[in-house]
Design an enzyme around this catalytic site. Structure first.
Site, PDB file in Angstrom:
ATOM      1  N   ASN A  85      20.640  -0.553  -4.432  1.00 15.47           N
ATOM      2  CA  ASN A  85      21.522  -0.975  -5.523  1.00 15.47           C
ATOM      3  C   ASN A  85      20.875  -0.563  -6.832  1.00 15.47           C
ATOM      4  O   ASN A  85      19.691  -0.817  -7.044  1.00 15.47           O
ATOM      5  CB  ASN A  85      21.708  -2.497  -5.482  1.00 15.47           C
ATOM      6  CG  ASN A  85      22.434  -2.954  -4.236  1.00 15.47           C
ATOM      7  OD1 ASN A  85      23.456  -2.380  -3.864  1.00 15.47           O
ATOM      8  ND2 ASN A  85      21.904  -3.970  -3.562  1.00 15.47           N
ATOM      9  N   HIS A  96      12.672  -2.795  -9.459  1.00 16.65           N
ATOM     10  CA  HIS A  96      11.638  -1.937  -8.867  1.00 16.65           C
ATOM     11  C   HIS A  96      12.337  -1.296  -7.673  1.00 16.65           C
ATOM     12  O   HIS A  96      12.833  -2.013  -6.784  1.00 16.65           O
ATOM     13  CB  HIS A  96      10.431  -2.796  -8.446  1.00 16.65           C
ATOM     14  CG  HIS A  96       9.296  -2.058  -7.808  1.00 16.65           C
ATOM     15  ND1 HIS A  96       7.972  -2.204  -8.236  1.00 16.65           N
ATOM     16  CD2 HIS A  96       9.246  -1.198  -6.766  1.00 16.65           C
ATOM     17  CE1 HIS A  96       7.172  -1.462  -7.487  1.00 16.65           C
ATOM     18  NE2 HIS A  96       7.928  -0.838  -6.580  1.00 16.65           N
ATOM     19  N   HIS A  98      13.909  -0.103  -4.503  1.00 17.44           N
ATOM     20  CA  HIS A  98      13.743  -0.581  -3.127  1.00 17.44           C
ATOM     21  C   HIS A  98      14.944  -0.157  -2.307  1.00 17.44           C
ATOM     22  O   HIS A  98      16.083  -0.124  -2.805  1.00 17.44           O
ATOM     23  CB  HIS A  98      13.561  -2.104  -3.070  1.00 17.44           C
ATOM     24  CG  HIS A  98      14.604  -2.883  -3.812  1.00 17.44           C
ATOM     25  ND1 HIS A  98      14.601  -3.015  -5.177  1.00 17.44           N
ATOM     26  CD2 HIS A  98      15.700  -3.553  -3.374  1.00 17.44           C
ATOM     27  CE1 HIS A  98      15.638  -3.751  -5.548  1.00 17.44           C
ATOM     28  NE2 HIS A  98      16.323  -4.075  -4.484  1.00 17.44           N
TER      29      HIS A  98
HETATM   30  P1  5GP Z   1      18.699  -6.136  -4.834  1.00 18.36           P
HETATM   31  O1  5GP Z   1      19.592  -7.321  -5.070  1.00 18.36           O
HETATM   32  O2  5GP Z   1      17.921  -5.805  -6.095  1.00 18.36           O
HETATM   33  O3  5GP Z   1      19.363  -4.970  -4.233  1.00 18.36           O
HETATM   34  O4  5GP Z   1      17.647  -6.597  -3.726  1.00 18.36           O
HETATM   35  C1  5GP Z   1      16.576  -7.423  -4.006  1.00 18.36           C
HETATM   36  C2  5GP Z   1      16.170  -8.033  -2.693  1.00 18.36           C
HETATM   37  O5  5GP Z   1      14.867  -8.579  -2.848  1.00 18.36           O
HETATM   38  C3  5GP Z   1      17.077  -9.171  -2.225  1.00 18.36           C
HETATM   39  O6  5GP Z   1      17.603  -8.851  -0.953  1.00 18.36           O
HETATM   40  C4  5GP Z   1      16.150 -10.377  -2.195  1.00 18.36           C
HETATM   41  O7  5GP Z   1      16.407 -11.227  -1.105  1.00 18.36           O
HETATM   42  C5  5GP Z   1      14.777  -9.753  -2.105  1.00 18.36           C
HETATM   43  N1  5GP Z   1      13.701 -10.512  -2.710  1.00 18.36           N
HETATM   44  C6  5GP Z   1      13.675 -11.022  -3.977  1.00 18.36           C
HETATM   45  N2  5GP Z   1      12.505 -11.640  -4.203  1.00 18.36           N
HETATM   46  C7  5GP Z   1      11.768 -11.503  -3.070  1.00 18.36           C
HETATM   47  C8  5GP Z   1      10.457 -11.930  -2.701  1.00 18.36           C
HETATM   48  O8  5GP Z   1       9.716 -12.561  -3.457  1.00 18.36           O
HETATM   49  N3  5GP Z   1      10.034 -11.619  -1.443  1.00 18.36           N
HETATM   50  C9  5GP Z   1      10.818 -10.919  -0.572  1.00 18.36           C
HETATM   51  N4  5GP Z   1      10.301 -10.677   0.637  1.00 18.36           N
HETATM   52  N5  5GP Z   1      12.056 -10.501  -0.889  1.00 18.36           N
HETATM   53  C10 5GP Z   1      12.527 -10.791  -2.125  1.00 18.36           C
HETATM   54 ZN    ZN Z   2       7.364  -2.962 -10.099  1.00 22.32          ZN
END
Ligand code: 5GP
Ligand code: ZN
Length: 112
Positions: A85, A96, A98
């Site tokens: 995303n 960051h 991912h």
């Molecule tokens: P985004 O919403 O940016 O695409 O994905 C971020 C992802 O990071 C989410 O699926 C969320 O559950 C995960 N996430 C956020 N904080 C942490 C953390 O401290 N540890 C882990 N293992 N996952 C995290």
């Molecule tokens: Zn970073």
């Protein structure tokens, strides 16, 4: 830098680690959306997919080599989904880069 994934890379915040090499870290998502849900991240801080460039794209190539290996070693032989995303409209919540690597169930398409 207050980036939560940089803190995970540095070991300042714990994670459930799946794989690590010199460029890439893989750990289980804290809020899994599938039986298998890992986050594949570069160890260096890259803000998101819009920040990939000639200077850092070798890391992204490594990330996809790791994803191919993990899809087999983690038993996602029936299929898997890779999602990144980027930005507000896509719901990026951690700035960051991912890649969500998810498997263990069927996924619908197109994604909502
Ligand atoms: P985004 O919403 O940016 O695409 O994905 C971020 C992802 O990071 C989410 O699926 C969320 O559950 C995960 N996430 C956020 N904080 C942490 C953390 O401290 N540890 C882990 N293992 N996952 C995290
Ligand atoms: Zn970073």
């Amino acid at each position: 830098m207050s980036c939560i994934f940089c803190k995970i890379v540095k070991g300042e915040i714990p994670c459930s680690k799946v794989y690590e090499d010199d460029l890439v870290l893989v750990f289980n998502d804290i809020d899994p959306q599938a039986p298998k849900h890992m986050l594949v991240i570069p160890k260096e801080h890259i803000g998101g997919a819009a920040d990939i460039n000639k200077g850092n794209s070798h890391v992204v190539a490594r990330i996809f080599e790791v994803i191919a290996d993990l899809s087999k070693s983690e038993g996602m032989l029936e299929g898997f989904r890779v999602v990144t995303n980027n930005g507000k409209d896509a719901g990026q919540s951690v700035d960051h880069l991912h890649f969500h690597l998810m498997g263990g169930r069927k996924f619908s398409w197109p994604a909502g």
